[in-house]
Design an enzyme around this catalytic site. Structure first.
Site, PDB file in Angstrom:
ATOM      1  CE  LYS A 256     -19.877  15.493  70.325  1.00 42.80           C
ATOM      2  NZ  LYS A 256     -20.057  15.372  68.868  1.00 42.80           N
ATOM      3  CE  LYS A 268     -25.982  12.439  65.218  1.00 44.32           C
ATOM      4  NZ  LYS A 268     -25.137  12.902  64.111  1.00 44.32           N
ATOM      5  NE  ARG A 344     -18.704  21.363  64.304  1.00 50.22           N
ATOM      6  CZ  ARG A 344     -18.584  21.117  63.004  1.00 50.22           C
ATOM      7  NH1 ARG A 344     -18.410  22.115  62.152  1.00 50.22           N
ATOM      8  NH2 ARG A 344     -18.630  19.892  62.545  1.00 50.22           N
TER       9      ARG A 344
HETATM   10  N1  BES Z   1     -21.470  13.049  66.954  1.00 50.76           N
HETATM   11  C1  BES Z   1     -21.485  13.429  65.604  1.00 50.76           C
HETATM   12  C2  BES Z   1     -20.302  12.897  64.816  1.00 50.76           C
HETATM   13  C3  BES Z   1     -20.310  11.429  64.514  1.00 50.76           C
HETATM   14  C4  BES Z   1     -20.950  10.938  63.401  1.00 50.76           C
HETATM   15  C5  BES Z   1     -19.621  10.564  65.314  1.00 50.76           C
HETATM   16  C6  BES Z   1     -20.913   9.584  63.110  1.00 50.76           C
HETATM   17  C7  BES Z   1     -19.569   9.209  65.026  1.00 50.76           C
HETATM   18  C8  BES Z   1     -20.220   8.724  63.928  1.00 50.76           C
HETATM   19  C9  BES Z   1     -21.449  14.949  65.471  1.00 50.76           C
HETATM   20  O1  BES Z   1     -22.090  15.647  66.478  1.00 50.76           O
HETATM   21  C10 BES Z   1     -22.157  15.267  64.210  1.00 50.76           C
HETATM   22  O2  BES Z   1     -23.328  15.040  64.136  1.00 50.76           O
HETATM   23  N2  BES Z   1     -21.421  15.791  63.253  1.00 50.76           N
HETATM   24  C11 BES Z   1     -21.970  16.139  61.991  1.00 50.76           C
HETATM   25  C12 BES Z   1     -21.428  17.494  61.618  1.00 50.76           C
HETATM   26  C13 BES Z   1     -22.089  18.081  60.420  1.00 50.76           C
HETATM   27  C14 BES Z   1     -23.508  18.468  60.732  1.00 50.76           C
HETATM   28  C15 BES Z   1     -21.298  19.278  60.004  1.00 50.76           C
HETATM   29  C16 BES Z   1     -21.530  15.088  60.983  1.00 50.76           C
HETATM   30  O3  BES Z   1     -20.381  14.653  61.030  1.00 50.76           O
HETATM   31  O4  BES Z   1     -22.356  14.684  60.175  1.00 50.76           O
HETATM   32 ZN    ZN Z   2     -22.192  14.746  68.287  1.00 58.71          ZN
HETATM   33 MN    MN Z   3     -24.177  15.886  66.102  1.00 62.30          MN
END
Ligand code: BES
Ligand code: ZN
Ligand code: MN
Length: 491
Positions: A256, A268, A344
């Protein structure tokens, strides 16, 4: 920093700092050669400090004259419980306390290691990785000197070949740490692609970067949907290592590569660590770090592809809306019900591309879900695969690397959570089991006939504090596991 075996006896060793790893039990026997340094008072002094070589026990003595100038003792616990990782952790603790001295640092284990080669490799790697510092963004040089030379004392000559692996592997880990540690205004998708091209030139790898137009032609609608909200162009990076002689197997590593993840319109907020989302290209850093190591080590029989769909997840007038429906390069339509589940989407098209190369196995690494961090914390990455063989091989590789990895379930019934009212699939399932539905989403883009494993490194990519071989910050997680795995295939 040079790391070598020193066959001189302790009496003839002339370095500055001596680090000694001790086992619980017969301390007197282990310390018999060292007593001379301490006028025969070493055991007495240690007793006073209640040092009995339990894991974490630590003692240090400075001498005004003679060599060494400093003696550092670390406890490694009971011999019957000793693991390679105890050596790594002990050495990192000891070495961090000895770095104020430059010159030569000796590491001595006054007992027979169970596997001298594996022990020498673990100790050397730990010494080098624990001392790594990223000073690129400081305006002043670091006042703290580093040892120039690290010598492992008392190891058999046969351990020498194991030391040869330390340089390429640690250089790969350090490269990954630097890529992850670089801020998002310095490490953009363009810069990542440029660095990959330079690496390819240096290590004789084939290199290809697909531009926006190329990706459009391939119908990579999932990847490009994520990239749309950024002013920076996406770069799809593909490096290939071709071994000399016959190709017996072909492997694809997919990482990724979000150089920044703002979340998109599902921005975020709160405690979602937006300020750390430069590390969202940790999977691609591991893949490029592995390419650096493989390119130098040149294992036989295995062709390795390194694939990264790099971009940023940002917001502007053309950014993807929550609710948009897009189409990936395998034809599947996706309803984007959450723009923050962007990794993803980029991986979907990268996995389809990897499958077209017809590899024997694909492994992807991704900082994919916060849910994985909740489940496994920051020392253990999650592993999803339907192949017991691949799970086993990766677990063996991660164990010998000292990188935590735990296999997680991939139940088809959870696929229900990704059903969309309108499209073939939506990109986000329920909060519960979020790292599992993420893995199930990826599975939709991998051909059933190809072995595939997904590793979620959201927790392990970054360390808040110095821990073991990791200094606070980027860990370079995954490089050592990937390289150990690829090398194990070639044996
Ligand atoms: N890059 C993030 C995942 C992440 C979160 C990595 C915290 C390290 C620390 C990913 O793109 C993301 O935002 N995932 C979301 C998915 C959700 C919206 C289904 C998550 O994990 O909150
Ligand atoms: Zn991400
Ligand atoms: Mn994300």
């Amino acid at each position: 920093m040079q790391i070598s075996l020193n066959s001189a006896s302790l009496q003839n060793w002339t370095g500055n700092v001596l680090l000694v790893g001790l086992l619980e039990g017969n301390l007197e026997e282990q310390l018999s050669h060292l007593e001379k340094l301490c006028d025969g008072l070493l055991i007495k002094r240690l007793e006073k400090q209640e040092f009995s070589a339990k894991p974490g026990d630590f003692a240090s003595f400075n001498f005004l004259k003679g060599n060494p100038e400093k003696l550092i003792l670390i406890g490694l616990g009971k011999p019957q419980n000793l693991q390679l990782d105890d050596l790594r952790v002990g050495v990192s603790k000891g070495i961090r306390s000895g770095v104020e001295d430059k010159g030569s640092l000796g590491i001595l284990f006054p007992w027979e290691p169970f596997d001298a080669s594996a022990a020498a490799k673990a100790i050397g790697e730990s010494a080098r990785l624990s001392l790594f510092k990223d000073l690129r963004f400081r305006s002043e040089p670091d006042p703290q000197p580093m040892p120039e030379k690290i010598e492992l004392i008392g190891f058999p000559e046969s351990a020498n070949f194991a030391l040869d692996e330390i340089h390429p592997i640690c250089s790969g880990v350090e490269l990954a740490r630097e890529l992850v540690g670089a801020p998002p205004n310095s490490l953009t998708p363009i810069v990542l692609a440029e660095k990959a091209l330079l690496l390819a030139e240096e290590y004789d790898l084939h290199a290809k970067v697909l531009e926006l137009k190329d990706c459009e032609k391939k119908g990579m609608g999932a990847y490009l949907a994520v990239a749309k909200g950024s002013d920076l162009l996406p770069k799809f990076i593909h490096l290939t290592y071709k071994p000399k002689g016959e190709v017996i197997r072909r492997i694809a590593l997919v990482g990724k590569g979000l150089t920044f993840d703002s979340g998109g319109y599902n921005l975020k907020v709160g405690a979602s660590q937006i300020d750390l989302m430069k590390f969202d290209m940790g999977g691609s850093a591991a893949v490029i770090g592995a390419a650096r190591a493989i390119g130098e080590m040149r294992p036989e029989g295995t062709e390795v592809h390194f694939i990264i769909a790099a971009c940023e997840n940002m917001i502007n007038g053309s950014a993807v809306h929550p609710g948009d429906i897009i189409q990936a390069s395998n034809g599947k339509t996706i309803e984007i019900n959450n723009t923050d589940a962007e990794g993803r989407l980029t991986l979907a098209d990268a996995l389809v591309y990897a499958c077209e190369l017809n590899p024997d196995a694909i492994v992807d690494l991704a900082t994919l879900t916060g849910a994985c961090v909740i489940a496994l914390g920051d020392e253990i990455a999650g592993l999803w695969t339907e192949s017991d063989q691949l799970a086993n091989d990766l677990k063996v590789a991660s164990d010998s690397a000292g990188e935590g990895l735990w296999r997680m379930p991939l139940p088809n019934s959870y696929r229900e959570g990704l059903k969309s009212m309108l499209a073939d699939i939506k990109n986000t399932g329920p909060r519960q089991g979020g790292s599992i539905t993420a893995a199930l989403f990826l599975k939709e883009f991998v051909k059933d006939s190809i072995q595939w494993a997904h590793i979620d490194i959201a927790g392990t990519v970054w360390s808040e504090k110095d821990r073991g071989v990791n200094s606070a910050g980027a860990t370079g997680y995954g490089v050592r596991t990937l390289v150990n795995w690829i090398n194990s295939l070639s044996i």
